[in-house]
Motif scaffolding. Structure first.
Motif, PDB file in Angstrom:
ATOM      1  N   LEU A  10       0.832  -1.198   0.000  1.00  0.00           N
ATOM      2  CA  LEU A  10       0.000   0.000   0.000  1.00  0.00           C
ATOM      3  C   LEU A  10       0.867   1.249   0.000  1.00  0.00           C
ATOM      4  O   LEU A  10       0.594   2.202  -0.734  1.00  0.00           O
ATOM      5  CB  LEU A  10      -0.936   0.013   1.207  1.00  0.00           C
ATOM      6  N   ALA A  11       1.932   1.237   0.780  1.00  0.00           N
ATOM      7  CA  ALA A  11       2.836   2.379   0.799  1.00  0.00           C
ATOM      8  C   ALA A  11       3.477   2.582  -0.568  1.00  0.00           C
ATOM      9  O   ALA A  11       3.636   3.707  -1.032  1.00  0.00           O
ATOM     10  CB  ALA A  11       3.914   2.182   1.865  1.00  0.00           C
ATOM     11  N   ALA A  12       3.815   1.486  -1.234  1.00  0.00           N
ATOM     12  CA  ALA A  12       4.407   1.597  -2.566  1.00  0.00           C
ATOM     13  C   ALA A  12       3.405   2.180  -3.556  1.00  0.00           C
ATOM     14  O   ALA A  12       3.762   3.012  -4.390  1.00  0.00           O
ATOM     15  CB  ALA A  12       4.891   0.224  -3.045  1.00  0.00           C
ATOM     16  N   LEU A  13       2.149   1.757  -3.457  1.00  0.00           N
ATOM     17  CA  LEU A  13       1.119   2.320  -4.331  1.00  0.00           C
ATOM     18  C   LEU A  13       0.983   3.818  -4.084  1.00  0.00           C
ATOM     19  O   LEU A  13       0.890   4.605  -5.007  1.00  0.00           O
ATOM     20  CB  LEU A  13      -0.236   1.655  -4.090  1.00  0.00           C
ATOM     21  N   ALA A  14       0.973   4.196  -2.833  1.00  0.00           N
ATOM     22  CA  ALA A  14       0.785   5.599  -2.485  1.00  0.00           C
ATOM     23  C   ALA A  14       1.983   6.444  -2.865  1.00  0.00           C
ATOM     24  O   ALA A  14       1.836   7.623  -3.184  1.00  0.00           O
ATOM     25  CB  ALA A  14       0.513   5.733  -0.992  1.00  0.00           C
ATOM     26  N   SER A  15       3.160   5.871  -2.841  1.00  0.00           N
ATOM     27  CA  SER A  15       4.349   6.665  -3.127  1.00  0.00           C
ATOM     28  C   SER A  15       4.879   6.471  -4.541  1.00  0.00           C
ATOM     29  O   SER A  15       5.955   6.925  -4.859  1.00  0.00           O
ATOM     30  CB  SER A  15       5.448   6.338  -2.121  1.00  0.00           C
ATOM     31  N   GLY A  78      -8.307  -0.908   1.480  1.00  0.00           N
ATOM     32  CA  GLY A  78      -9.274  -0.166   2.272  1.00  0.00           C
ATOM     33  C   GLY A  78      -9.032   1.333   2.362  1.00  0.00           C
ATOM     34  O   GLY A  78      -9.767   2.033   3.044  1.00  0.00           O
ATOM     35  N   GLU A  79      -8.018   1.833   1.687  1.00  0.00           N
ATOM     36  CA  GLU A  79      -7.738   3.265   1.705  1.00  0.00           C
ATOM     37  C   GLU A  79      -7.911   3.819   0.292  1.00  0.00           C
ATOM     38  O   GLU A  79      -7.684   3.115  -0.693  1.00  0.00           O
ATOM     39  CB  GLU A  79      -6.321   3.531   2.203  1.00  0.00           C
ATOM     40  N   THR A  80      -8.296   5.079   0.203  1.00  0.00           N
ATOM     41  CA  THR A  80      -8.526   5.719  -1.086  1.00  0.00           C
ATOM     42  C   THR A  80      -7.545   6.872  -1.265  1.00  0.00           C
ATOM     43  O   THR A  80      -7.316   7.655  -0.333  1.00  0.00           O
ATOM     44  CB  THR A  80      -9.976   6.248  -1.178  1.00  0.00           C
ATOM     45  N   TYR A  81      -6.964   6.954  -2.455  1.00  0.00           N
ATOM     46  CA  TYR A  81      -5.991   7.998  -2.790  1.00  0.00           C
ATOM     47  C   TYR A  81      -6.434   8.710  -4.060  1.00  0.00           C
ATOM     48  O   TYR A  81      -6.979   8.081  -4.972  1.00  0.00           O
ATOM     49  CB  TYR A  81      -4.605   7.385  -3.043  1.00  0.00           C
ATOM     50  N   ASP A  82      -6.169  10.003  -4.124  1.00  0.00           N
ATOM     51  CA  ASP A  82      -6.361  10.738  -5.368  1.00  0.00           C
ATOM     52  C   ASP A  82      -5.231  10.380  -6.312  1.00  0.00           C
ATOM     53  O   ASP A  82      -4.085  10.202  -5.892  1.00  0.00           O
ATOM     54  CB  ASP A  82      -6.336  12.248  -5.127  1.00  0.00           C
ATOM     55  N   VAL A  83      -5.556  10.278  -7.587  1.00  0.00           N
ATOM     56  CA  VAL A  83      -4.578  10.035  -8.633  1.00  0.00           C
ATOM     57  C   VAL A  83      -4.757  11.137  -9.675  1.00  0.00           C
ATOM     58  O   VAL A  83      -5.806  11.244 -10.290  1.00  0.00           O
ATOM     59  CB  VAL A  83      -4.778   8.658  -9.309  1.00  0.00           C
ATOM     60  N   ASP A  92      -0.030  12.587 -33.835  1.00  0.00           N
ATOM     61  CA  ASP A  92      -0.930  12.586 -34.997  1.00  0.00           C
ATOM     62  C   ASP A  92      -1.783  11.333 -35.100  1.00  0.00           C
ATOM     63  O   ASP A  92      -2.820  11.333 -35.755  1.00  0.00           O
ATOM     64  CB  ASP A  92      -0.125  12.760 -36.292  1.00  0.00           C
ATOM     65  N   ASP A  93      -1.348  10.243 -34.487  1.00  0.00           N
ATOM     66  CA  ASP A  93      -2.101   8.994 -34.525  1.00  0.00           C
ATOM     67  C   ASP A  93      -3.101   8.909 -33.373  1.00  0.00           C
ATOM     68  O   ASP A  93      -3.615   7.849 -33.068  1.00  0.00           O
ATOM     69  CB  ASP A  93      -1.156   7.796 -34.461  1.00  0.00           C
ATOM     70  N   ASP A  94      -3.365  10.037 -32.712  1.00  0.00           N
ATOM     71  CA  ASP A  94      -4.270  10.098 -31.569  1.00  0.00           C
ATOM     72  C   ASP A  94      -3.794   9.221 -30.415  1.00  0.00           C
ATOM     73  O   ASP A  94      -4.598   8.634 -29.691  1.00  0.00           O
ATOM     74  CB  ASP A  94      -5.706   9.741 -31.968  1.00  0.00           C
ATOM     75  N   ASN A  95      -2.495   9.131 -30.233  1.00  0.00           N
ATOM     76  CA  ASN A  95      -1.925   8.418 -29.104  1.00  0.00           C
ATOM     77  C   ASN A  95      -1.677   9.441 -28.003  1.00  0.00           C
ATOM     78  O   ASN A  95      -0.892  10.364 -28.179  1.00  0.00           O
ATOM     79  CB  ASN A  95      -0.627   7.722 -29.506  1.00  0.00           C
ATOM     80  N   VAL A  96      -2.370   9.284 -26.881  1.00  0.00           N
ATOM     81  CA  VAL A  96      -2.271  10.222 -25.771  1.00  0.00           C
ATOM     82  C   VAL A  96      -1.306   9.663 -24.734  1.00  0.00           C
ATOM     83  O   VAL A  96      -1.454   8.528 -24.289  1.00  0.00           O
ATOM     84  CB  VAL A  96      -3.662  10.443 -25.125  1.00  0.00           C
ATOM     85  N   LYS A  97      -0.322  10.452 -24.360  1.00  0.00           N
ATOM     86  CA  LYS A  97       0.610  10.058 -23.298  1.00  0.00           C
ATOM     87  C   LYS A  97       0.317  10.949 -22.097  1.00  0.00           C
ATOM     88  O   LYS A  97       0.030  12.139 -22.237  1.00  0.00           O
ATOM     89  CB  LYS A  97       2.046  10.215 -23.744  1.00  0.00           C
ATOM     90  N   PHE A  98       0.393  10.330 -20.906  1.00  0.00           N
ATOM     91  CA  PHE A  98       0.082  11.092 -19.702  1.00  0.00           C
ATOM     92  C   PHE A  98       0.914  10.604 -18.533  1.00  0.00           C
ATOM     93  O   PHE A  98       1.427   9.488 -18.532  1.00  0.00           O
ATOM     94  CB  PHE A  98      -1.409  10.992 -19.373  1.00  0.00           C
ATOM     95  N   ASP A  99       1.072  11.475 -17.555  1.00  0.00           N
ATOM     96  CA  ASP A  99       1.734  11.146 -16.302  1.00  0.00           C
ATOM     97  C   ASP A  99       0.671  10.838 -15.269  1.00  0.00           C
ATOM     98  O   ASP A  99      -0.419  11.431 -15.285  1.00  0.00           O
ATOM     99  CB  ASP A  99       2.595  12.310 -15.802  1.00  0.00           C
ATOM    100  N   ILE A 100       1.002   9.923 -14.355  1.00  0.00           N
ATOM    101  CA  ILE A 100       0.114   9.523 -13.267  1.00  0.00           C
ATOM    102  C   ILE A 100       0.824   9.853 -11.964  1.00  0.00           C
ATOM    103  O   ILE A 100       1.948   9.405 -11.747  1.00  0.00           O
ATOM    104  CB  ILE A 100      -0.164   8.008 -13.330  1.00  0.00           C
ATOM    105  N   LYS A 101       0.174  10.612 -11.100  1.00  0.00           N
ATOM    106  CA  LYS A 101       0.752  10.965  -9.797  1.00  0.00           C
ATOM    107  C   LYS A 101      -0.235  10.561  -8.708  1.00  0.00           C
ATOM    108  O   LYS A 101      -1.362  11.039  -8.666  1.00  0.00           O
ATOM    109  CB  LYS A 101       1.026  12.479  -9.737  1.00  0.00           C
ATOM    110  N   VAL A 102       0.195   9.640  -7.839  1.00  0.00           N
ATOM    111  CA  VAL A 102      -0.629   9.195  -6.725  1.00  0.00           C
ATOM    112  C   VAL A 102      -0.336  10.083  -5.526  1.00  0.00           C
ATOM    113  O   VAL A 102       0.828  10.348  -5.204  1.00  0.00           O
ATOM    114  CB  VAL A 102      -0.326   7.715  -6.374  1.00  0.00           C
ATOM    115  N   ALA A 103      -1.374  10.556  -4.846  1.00  0.00           N
ATOM    116  CA  ALA A 103      -1.211  11.403  -3.664  1.00  0.00           C
ATOM    117  C   ALA A 103      -0.421  10.668  -2.587  1.00  0.00           C
ATOM    118  O   ALA A 103      -0.499   9.439  -2.461  1.00  0.00           O
ATOM    119  CB  ALA A 103      -2.571  11.819  -3.129  1.00  0.00           C
ATOM    120  N   ASP A 104       0.316  11.416  -1.787  1.00  0.00           N
ATOM    121  CA  ASP A 104       1.122  10.843  -0.719  1.00  0.00           C
ATOM    122  C   ASP A 104       0.273  10.338   0.458  1.00  0.00           C
ATOM    123  O   ASP A 104       0.678   9.444   1.175  1.00  0.00           O
ATOM    124  CB  ASP A 104       2.128  11.867  -0.203  1.00  0.00           C
ATOM    125  N   GLN A 105      -0.888  10.952   0.654  1.00  0.00           N
ATOM    126  CA  GLN A 105      -1.755  10.616   1.794  1.00  0.00           C
ATOM    127  C   GLN A 105      -3.138  10.205   1.288  1.00  0.00           C
ATOM    128  O   GLN A 105      -3.593  10.711   0.263  1.00  0.00           O
ATOM    129  CB  GLN A 105      -1.901  11.835   2.714  1.00  0.00           C
TER     130      GLN A 105
END
Length: 107
Positions: A10-15, A78-83, A92-105
């Motif tokens: 869980l800590a790894a997911l959050a961080s 059992g815990e919820t985090y904002d992402v 041009d090929d409609d390929n969207v790249k994005f960054d994902i940031k998980v909240a620390d708390q």
């Protein structure tokens, strides 16, 4: 899995500081479907930390525009985090790249 191991996962997911991902969108839609986005977030986080979150939900589709952001919710152990998802490029090929940031708390 022991409680200590579960807590470590869980800590790894959050961080999971910042994960880059990509997703294709249909021509002309100019968005990434919210369900496809949630699946991509889950897949990327699983690859990063070795375990998928219990659930990822996104309230809306993600606009396929550089700089567009959306806040999704990740549930794990059992815990919820904002992402926060931020579009970094759309090619041009409609390929969207994005960054994902998980909240620390949890939210």
């Amino acid at each position: 899995m022991t409680l200590r191991t579960a807590s470590a996962v869980l800590a790894a997911l959050a961080s999971a500081a910042l994960v880059s991902a990509g997703c294709s969108v249909s021509v002309g839609t100019a968005k990434v479907d919210k369900d496809d986005l949630a699946k991509q977030i889950s897949t990327e986080l699983e690859a990063e930390v070795g375990e998928a979150p219990d659930e990822v939900t996104c309230p809306d589709d993600l606009k396929a525009e550089v700089g567009a952001t959306l806040t999704c919710q990740l549930t794990g152990r059992g815990e919820t985090y904002d992402v926060t998802v931020t579009v970094t490029s759309v090619d041009d090929d409609d390929n969207v790249k994005f960054d994902i940031k998980v909240a620390d708390q949890p939210s």
